[in-house]
Design a protein around this motif. Structure first.
Motif, PDB file in Angstrom:
ATOM      1  N   HIS A  15       0.562  -0.983  -0.180  1.00 44.40           N
ATOM      2  CA  HIS A  15       0.204  -0.197   0.160  1.00 44.40           C
ATOM      3  C   HIS A  15       0.676   1.087  -0.367  1.00 44.40           C
ATOM      4  O   HIS A  15       0.426   2.232   0.561  1.00 44.40           O
ATOM      5  N   ASP A 180      -9.808   6.568   0.465  1.00 38.68           N
ATOM      6  CA  ASP A 180     -10.467   5.232   0.102  1.00 38.68           C
ATOM      7  C   ASP A 180      -9.610   3.899   0.035  1.00 38.68           C
ATOM      8  O   ASP A 180     -10.589   3.187   0.363  1.00 38.68           O
ATOM      9  N   GLY A 181      -8.518   3.602  -0.123  1.00 37.96           N
ATOM     10  CA  GLY A 181      -7.643   2.057   0.752  1.00 37.96           C
ATOM     11  C   GLY A 181      -8.229   2.396   1.698  1.00 37.96           C
ATOM     12  O   GLY A 181      -8.820   0.484   2.351  1.00 37.96           O
ATOM     13  N   GLN A 182      -8.335   2.824   3.072  1.00 42.11           N
ATOM     14  CA  GLN A 182      -8.780   2.232   4.627  1.00 42.11           C
ATOM     15  C   GLN A 182     -10.621   1.824   4.167  1.00 42.11           C
ATOM     16  O   GLN A 182     -11.226   1.154   4.832  1.00 42.11           O
ATOM     17  N   ILE A 183     -10.903   2.706   3.792  1.00 41.75           N
ATOM     18  CA  ILE A 183     -12.410   2.713   3.633  1.00 41.75           C
ATOM     19  C   ILE A 183     -12.682   1.266   2.586  1.00 41.75           C
ATOM     20  O   ILE A 183     -13.563   0.457   3.026  1.00 41.75           O
ATOM     21  N   LYS A 184     -11.823   0.967   1.323  1.00 45.84           N
ATOM     22  CA  LYS A 184     -12.092  -0.730   1.213  1.00 45.84           C
ATOM     23  C   LYS A 184     -11.813  -1.712   1.591  1.00 45.84           C
ATOM     24  O   LYS A 184     -12.320  -2.683   1.640  1.00 45.84           O
ATOM     25  N   ALA A 185     -11.184  -1.005   2.447  1.00 48.08           N
ATOM     26  CA  ALA A 185     -10.786  -2.279   3.649  1.00 48.08           C
ATOM     27  C   ALA A 185     -11.849  -2.742   4.540  1.00 48.08           C
ATOM     28  O   ALA A 185     -11.551  -3.654   5.149  1.00 48.08           O
ATOM     29  N   GLY A 187     -15.044  -2.152   3.911  1.00 51.95           N
ATOM     30  CA  GLY A 187     -15.834  -2.651   3.216  1.00 51.95           C
ATOM     31  C   GLY A 187     -16.930  -0.963   4.009  1.00 51.95           C
ATOM     32  O   GLY A 187     -16.649  -0.296   4.558  1.00 51.95           O
ATOM     33  N   GLU A 188     -17.550  -1.233   2.242  1.00 50.14           N
ATOM     34  CA  GLU A 188     -18.211  -0.094   2.272  1.00 50.14           C
ATOM     35  C   GLU A 188     -19.675  -0.035   3.329  1.00 50.14           C
ATOM     36  O   GLU A 188     -19.659   1.008   3.686  1.00 50.14           O
TER      37      GLU A 188
END
Length: 196
Positions: A15, A180-185, A187-188
């Motif tokens: 990352h 964005d990476g943290q949100i993706k990790a 889960g929406e």
């Protein structure tokens, strides 16, 4: 066993944000005084700011023994970016004015106040504050107020105010990617449940 980390941005290697971190020049010099509790924070935005600006320095500590030396940069006038009754609004600088050494404490509000308390020289600096700050892009955090920004966002807004002829938006690219990476990790669905 801990994951391998990038030596430069301190993110896990898979990352790494280094490809998004710009190298921007600024007339303003930025000195970030980071509370030690922030160093290993997953969203260490102060580090991103220091890496993206060629005229910036990041120093970690609680008591800064060499603060006088850090503040005495020939040709610069130090100003502490910290709100308060005596804080002056930042305004754009003319080319004939001495550039600003913008001193930015990095930590929670409580930790930042502690840095001022432990470093009287810091607390004695003339203070400046941000006006008309944009809303924070830090969607993972419940902000204490509508004008609460991450350290990186505050620095970008300050630089845009001081040097309106230049754009410092590129500093926000790794920040946006990080969020964005943290949100993706997470889960929406989890993000919407906890942060919307």
């Amino acid at each position: 066993m801990s994951r391998a980390r990038c030596e430069r941005c301190h993110r896990p290697e898979n990352h790494c944000l280094c490809g998004l971190i710009p190298q921007l020049d600024s007339r303003t010099r930025v000195l970030i005084l980071q509370h030690p509790s922030e160093v290993n924070h997953a969203l260490n935005t102060a580090r991103l700011a220091a890496l993206g600006l060629t005229n910036a320095q990041l120093v970690v500590g609680e008591v800064f023994e060499d603060l006088a030396d850090l503040l005495e940069v020939p040709g610069y006038q130090p100003r502490l970016l910290f709100p308060g009754e005596e804080a002056q609004s930042l305004v754009s600088q003319g080319a004939d004015e001495r550039p600003i050494l913008l001193v930015v404490p990095d930590g929670t509000w409580r930790k930042a106040r502690k840095l001022l308390h432990l470093n009287p020289l810091l607390a004695a600096l003339p203070r400046v504050k941000l006006d008309n700050a944009p809303g924070s892009r830090y969607r993972l955090r419940k902000a204490p107020g509508p004008d609460a920004l991450s350290t990186l966002e505050a620095i970008v807004h300050a630089l845009h105010t001081l040097e309106p002829q230049h754009s410092f938006d590129a500093l926000l690219r790794p920040f946006d990617a990080l969020i964005d990476g943290q949100i993706k990790a997470m889960g929406e669905e989890t993000f919407r449940r906890n942060h919307s």
